[in-house]
Motif scaffolding. Sequence first.
Motif, short mmCIF file in Angstrom:
data_model
loop_
_atom_site.label_atom_id
_atom_site.label_comp_id
_atom_site.label_asym_id
_atom_site.label_seq_id
_atom_site.Cartn_x
_atom_site.Cartn_y
_atom_site.Cartn_z
N ALA A 20 -1.47 -4.21 -3.94
CA ALA A 20 -0.78 -3.00 -4.41
C ALA A 20 -1.55 -2.30 -5.53
O ALA A 20 -1.42 -1.09 -5.70
CB ALA A 20 0.63 -3.36 -4.89
N LEU A 21 -2.35 -3.04 -6.29
CA LEU A 21 -3.03 -2.44 -7.44
C LEU A 21 -3.92 -1.28 -7.03
O LEU A 21 -3.88 -0.20 -7.63
CB LEU A 21 -3.87 -3.50 -8.18
N GLU A 22 -4.75 -1.49 -6.01
CA GLU A 22 -5.65 -0.43 -5.54
C GLU A 22 -5.12 0.28 -4.30
O GLU A 22 -5.36 1.47 -4.11
CB GLU A 22 -7.04 -1.00 -5.26
N GLY A 23 -4.42 -0.47 -3.44
CA GLY A 23 -3.93 0.12 -2.19
C GLY A 23 -2.96 1.26 -2.42
O GLY A 23 -3.04 2.30 -1.73
N PHE A 24 -2.04 1.11 -3.37
CA PHE A 24 -1.07 2.17 -3.64
C PHE A 24 -1.76 3.41 -4.20
O PHE A 24 -1.40 4.55 -3.87
CB PHE A 24 0.00 1.66 -4.61
N LYS A 25 -2.78 3.20 -5.02
CA LYS A 25 -3.53 4.34 -5.58
C LYS A 25 -4.30 5.06 -4.48
O LYS A 25 -4.41 6.29 -4.47
CB LYS A 25 -4.46 3.87 -6.69
N ILE B 55 0.82 -1.21 0.00
CA ILE B 55 0.00 0.00 0.00
C ILE B 55 0.86 1.27 0.00
O ILE B 55 0.59 2.21 -0.74
CB ILE B 55 -0.95 -0.02 1.21
N LEU B 56 1.92 1.28 0.81
CA LEU B 56 2.69 2.51 0.98
C LEU B 56 3.76 2.71 -0.09
O LEU B 56 4.07 3.83 -0.46
CB LEU B 56 3.35 2.53 2.35
N ILE C 140 -11.65 0.65 -2.41
CA ILE C 140 -11.35 -0.05 -1.17
C ILE C 140 -11.68 -1.54 -1.25
O ILE C 140 -11.04 -2.37 -0.61
CB ILE C 140 -12.07 0.63 0.02
N GLU C 141 -12.67 -1.90 -2.09
CA GLU C 141 -13.00 -3.32 -2.27
C GLU C 141 -11.83 -4.08 -2.88
O GLU C 141 -11.63 -5.27 -2.61
CB GLU C 141 -14.22 -3.50 -3.18
N GLY C 142 -11.04 -3.40 -3.72
CA GLY C 142 -9.89 -4.03 -4.36
C GLY C 142 -8.75 -4.30 -3.40
O GLY C 142 -7.79 -5.01 -3.75
N VAL C 143 -8.82 -3.74 -2.19
CA VAL C 143 -7.85 -4.06 -1.13
C VAL C 143 -8.45 -5.08 -0.17
O VAL C 143 -7.80 -6.06 0.20
CB VAL C 143 -7.46 -2.77 -0.35
#
Length: 496
Positions: A94-99, A80-81, A298-301
């Motif tokens: 990482a796909l959605e968390g990083f965004k 995420i970070l 958020i669902e993607g995380v």
Amino acid sequence: MDLWNQLLGGFATAATPINLLWAFLGCVIGTGIGVLPGLGPAVTVAMLLPITSQVEPTASMIFFAGIYYGAMYGGSTTSILLNTPGETGTMVTALEGFKMAKNGRAGAALATAAIGSFVAGTIATVLVTLFAPVVADFAVTLGPPEYFLLMLLAFTTVSAVLGKSTLRGMTSLFIGLALGLVGLDQITGQVRYTGGVPEFMDGIETVLVAVGLFAVGETLYMALYEGRSTQDLNKLSSVHMTRTEWKRSWPAWLRGTFIGFPFGTIPAGGSEIPTFLSYATERKLSPHKAEFGSSGAIEGVAGPEAANNAAVTATLVPLLTLGIPTSVTAAILLSALQNYGIQAGPQLFTTSSTLVWALIASLYIGNVMLLVLNLPLVGLWVKLLKIPRPQLYAGILIFATVGVYGMRQSAFDLFLMLGLGLMGVVMRRFDFPTAPVVVGMILGPLAEAQGRNALSIGSGHWSVFIERPLSVGLLAVLAAVLLVPRLWRWWAHRRR
């Protein structure tokens, strides 16, 4: 009622001060290892295996289990970070968390990952509690032919799924099988494949191979080929979710859990496939499709993190009931049990019931510990990323060397460990998976013994493998695993 009595007995054992301390240490180390990119639970457990000569079996297995699922929690932090997955199972996070983090929503992403991991881990542990004894009772009815075919299925799926190609996977598997045959024949006592080296008479230690391939190999590879990370750390927002984010997260947690659990129970199911499936499911079902790939949904995380942790917990079902590891770390946990002279399988719930139920109870305790650790201490885990790579990997090499030498006080073992580490570097450099080596080495001798026992039962006739319905069913599954992917590719090529 007997099931709940055994589980309560497991809690009584796992909740002793010393076992709680081991569980806490495992969770802390595992979370830290998950945060550090390039490392993982397999490397860590392999590096710490020598402690099995000093620590009581139940305590060490609780410790190793804490490292295992702790690493899955920690891997989401860097995904995420930093957009740098600490574990392969957190790649999808990482796909959605990083965004989300780039848009100032790192706190919500980290919170849904931690809480989703807790929810999925707890539900999956309940399923392990309910179904592992049932699977164990069924496994008692299996004979040598069925066990041999189960192990053959494990070999096939491990080599096919974990490698870049089936050929690479099979090559790694045969290396492991060859290493497992070195030493004395289990049945005849004949010396074989030692090359006249006396140190090989007792066989090659599984611990040594695991440490060499994973800890030493990973360290040397990172030193030779991986540069330093130059990515900037995203600023952390407060760790909380809004009411809307809670409403969007909980269905994704439940869907992810029930997608991930079945994959953990099958040979080489892994956590990569269910996390991708969960992500695809959430993207399909979400009413907020515009957020996917842009500002971060958020669902993607939530879904992939739940699927990841459910799959990890589910690996205990085939490991404990059949003695078949379905992941790299599970294979190393199996070797830890073997170090104590404990054979995983259907009889384990009878012969070592205290250990089994304490281990299952520790999963409930560990999930609570990890939730407490992950929510308030995220800032601390992120600081681990600032440790310079040279010092970090030098420390791992020293720890691995001391651990391997401490097993038998043999300088020969150190040279063998280094040789295996160099082999691990070459294998990784050319995309040969190392997991099938460990699986082949552990299960190879067991498969050989079961195969020979089956042929003895059948008076030397191979027909013993098609005389029982379950054997025929396993042969059909084996054929499907080998043929269906090829037929599918051929059919797709014809359509194009």
